[in-house]
Design a protein around this motif. Structure first.
Motif, PDB file in Angstrom:
ATOM      1  N   UNK A 165      41.818  47.658  46.452  1.00  0.00           N
ATOM      2  CA  UNK A 165      42.028  48.202  47.793  1.00  0.00           C
ATOM      3  C   UNK A 165      40.828  47.919  48.688  1.00  0.00           C
ATOM      4  N   UNK A 166      41.116  47.327  49.842  1.00  0.00           N
ATOM      5  CA  UNK A 166      40.140  47.187  50.925  1.00  0.00           C
ATOM      6  C   UNK A 166      38.854  46.484  50.469  1.00  0.00           C
ATOM      7  N   UNK A 167      38.995  45.425  49.691  1.00  0.00           N
ATOM      8  CA  UNK A 167      37.835  44.748  49.114  1.00  0.00           C
ATOM      9  C   UNK A 167      37.205  43.798  50.134  1.00  0.00           C
ATOM     10  N   UNK A 168      35.898  43.941  50.313  1.00  0.00           N
ATOM     11  CA  UNK A 168      35.144  43.094  51.230  1.00  0.00           C
ATOM     12  C   UNK A 168      33.986  42.465  50.463  1.00  0.00           C
ATOM     13  N   UNK A 169      33.859  41.141  50.584  1.00  0.00           N
ATOM     14  CA  UNK A 169      32.749  40.420  49.977  1.00  0.00           C
ATOM     15  C   UNK A 169      32.176  39.442  50.996  1.00  0.00           C
ATOM     16  N   UNK A 207      40.633  42.873  51.385  1.00  0.00           N
ATOM     17  CA  UNK A 207      41.642  42.301  50.492  1.00  0.00           C
ATOM     18  C   UNK A 207      42.289  43.390  49.644  1.00  0.00           C
ATOM     19  N   UNK A 208      43.626  43.397  49.578  1.00  0.00           N
ATOM     20  CA  UNK A 208      44.393  44.339  48.765  1.00  0.00           C
ATOM     21  C   UNK A 208      45.243  43.570  47.759  1.00  0.00           C
ATOM     22  N   UNK A 209      45.386  44.141  46.558  1.00  0.00           N
ATOM     23  CA  UNK A 209      46.163  43.473  45.512  1.00  0.00           C
ATOM     24  C   UNK A 209      46.694  44.508  44.531  1.00  0.00           C
ATOM     25  N   UNK A 229      39.004  32.607  43.648  1.00  0.00           N
ATOM     26  CA  UNK A 229      38.015  32.766  42.580  1.00  0.00           C
ATOM     27  C   UNK A 229      37.090  33.944  42.874  1.00  0.00           C
ATOM     28  N   UNK A 230      36.711  34.126  44.115  1.00  0.00           N
ATOM     29  CA  UNK A 230      35.858  35.266  44.483  1.00  0.00           C
ATOM     30  C   UNK A 230      36.561  36.577  44.164  1.00  0.00           C
ATOM     31  N   UNK A 231      37.848  36.667  44.450  1.00  0.00           N
ATOM     32  CA  UNK A 231      38.601  37.888  44.153  1.00  0.00           C
ATOM     33  C   UNK A 231      38.598  38.188  42.659  1.00  0.00           C
ATOM     34  N   UNK A 232      38.838  37.163  41.833  1.00  0.00           N
ATOM     35  CA  UNK A 232      38.845  37.362  40.386  1.00  0.00           C
ATOM     36  C   UNK A 232      37.468  37.802  39.899  1.00  0.00           C
ATOM     37  N   UNK A 240      35.131  48.539  48.961  1.00  0.00           N
ATOM     38  CA  UNK A 240      36.424  48.519  48.311  1.00  0.00           C
ATOM     39  C   UNK A 240      36.422  49.184  46.955  1.00  0.00           C
ATOM     40  N   UNK A 241      37.611  49.293  46.357  1.00  0.00           N
ATOM     41  CA  UNK A 241      37.759  49.904  45.034  1.00  0.00           C
ATOM     42  C   UNK A 241      38.641  49.027  44.164  1.00  0.00           C
ATOM     43  N   UNK A 242      38.340  49.027  42.856  1.00  0.00           N
ATOM     44  CA  UNK A 242      39.063  48.214  41.884  1.00  0.00           C
ATOM     45  C   UNK A 242      39.390  49.071  40.676  1.00  0.00           C
ATOM     46  N   UNK A 243      40.653  49.078  40.264  1.00  0.00           N
ATOM     47  CA  UNK A 243      41.083  49.780  39.055  1.00  0.00           C
ATOM     48  C   UNK A 243      41.859  48.826  38.169  1.00  0.00           C
ATOM     49  N   UNK A 244      41.608  48.906  36.858  1.00  0.00           N
ATOM     50  CA  UNK A 244      42.347  48.130  35.871  1.00  0.00           C
ATOM     51  C   UNK A 244      42.918  49.087  34.835  1.00  0.00           C
TER      52      UNK A 244
END
Length: 314
Positions: free
Chosen positions: A7-11, A22-24, A43-46, A58-62
């Motif tokens: 959610x809301x990823x910024x790099x 970026x949202x996924x 590749x940056x997202x991965x 942003x936040x990342x959950x797996x």
């Protein structure tokens, strides 16, 4: 529960925004494609999802849990096949796979079983004692895949795995990914080859300039735009197609573009039920000699072109 949630990823890299809010979301059991040209942020997202890169926001959950650099419990459930081949030149094929598998599996007997299974999975049985320098580019890619998936992860990231490989190895890689997914693994597949994404992915995100500009199944993406058939007609025997013929084609109800070059007429149409019949009627009326006729449905490149204004391969 989404297996991947971003959610809301910024790099940023200085003034360059690589990922722009970026949202996924990826569901378990999917083969999810990230499709976009080089530099679009795939590749940056991965790397951010895997915590190999820091990010600005942003936040990342797996697997339903927050991802962090020290979440080794989550990382053990993940496999990564990087874009660049990453193996040890001094180790054999079998020893390379065993080394990477040992990062996740400590028990030797279990690891031996997994290594042999991975070797068979990528079809390297005849090369198990070879060192990487003895392998072709396609076989190196297969070794790269075996090293990334030997521990049988639940979630596997493939980053451009078929770049610069021969057709036989490419087909073997794609079939292997399908088999892996059929056995229960969720797959994230990045590529700028739209044909591969169309072939194996159950859902697709089109990326451009660090954003997801559209997401859906292959059919859903194509339904979002007005792109219809691409009609090609061989008109050999004419040095060039007369301008009145092109003018009549361009005024047809669904024709968006018509051009002729090197004895081939190309007509891009919007969605319509009589596109081919209308084009052929114009050619027959002008008595244009026709050879073979091709009509292709819209491609993901057509979707990308209509959404972004640029070609996917640019």
């Amino acid at each position: 529960m989404d297996i991947v949630s971003v959610e809301n990823l910024v790099k940023r890299y200085g003034d360059l925004v690589a990922l722009d809010h970026f949202d996924l979301r990826i569901r378990p059991g999917e083969v999810f494609g990230l499709l976009g040209p080089n530099g679009s942020g795939k590749t940056t997202a991965i790397n951010c999802i895997l915590q190999l890169l820091t990010y600005d926001k942003g936040s990342i959950s797996l697997f339903g849990e927050p991802m962090a650099p020290t979440r080794y419990d989550l990382k053990r459930r993940i496999g990564v096949v990087p874009q660049n081949v990453a193996v040890f030149e001094e180790l054999t094929v079998r020893d390379n796979i065993d080394y990477f598998c040992s990062l996740y599996v400590g028990e030797r007997a279990r690891r031996r079983e997994l290594v042999e299974r991975a070797i068979a999975f990528v079809g390297l049985e005849d090369y198990a004692r070879f060192r990487p320098r003895k392998l072709s580019g396609g076989l190196l890619r297969r070794l790269n895949i075996a090293c990334g998936i030997a521990h049988e992860p639940d979630l596997v990231f493939f980053d451009e795995p078929t770049v610069a490989v021969d057709p036989q190895s490419r087909n073997a890689i794609l079939e292997g990914i399908k088999a892996m997914n059929a056995s229960g693994a969720t797959v994230v597949y990045t590529s700028h080859y739209m044909e591969e994404v169309e072939e194996i992915c159950t859902r697709i995100m089109i990326m451009d300039h660090g954003r997801g500009v559209a997401v859906g199944t292959n059919a859903e993406l194509k339904a979002m735009v007005s792109a219809g058939e691409r009609i090609e007609v061989e008109v050999a025997g004419l040095p060039e197609l007369p301008e009145p013929v092109l003018a009549d084609l361009r005024v047809l109800p669904h024709v968006r573009r018509a051009a002729a070059e090197d004895g081939r007429l190309t007509v891009m149409c919007g969605q319509g039920t009589r596109n081919v019949a209308d084009v052929l009627a114009v050619l027959e009326r002008h008595q244009v000699p026709m050879g073979r006729i091709y009509a292709e449905p819209p491609t993901l490149n057509d979707v990308f072109l209509e959404i972004t204004g640029t070609d996917l391969r640019d």
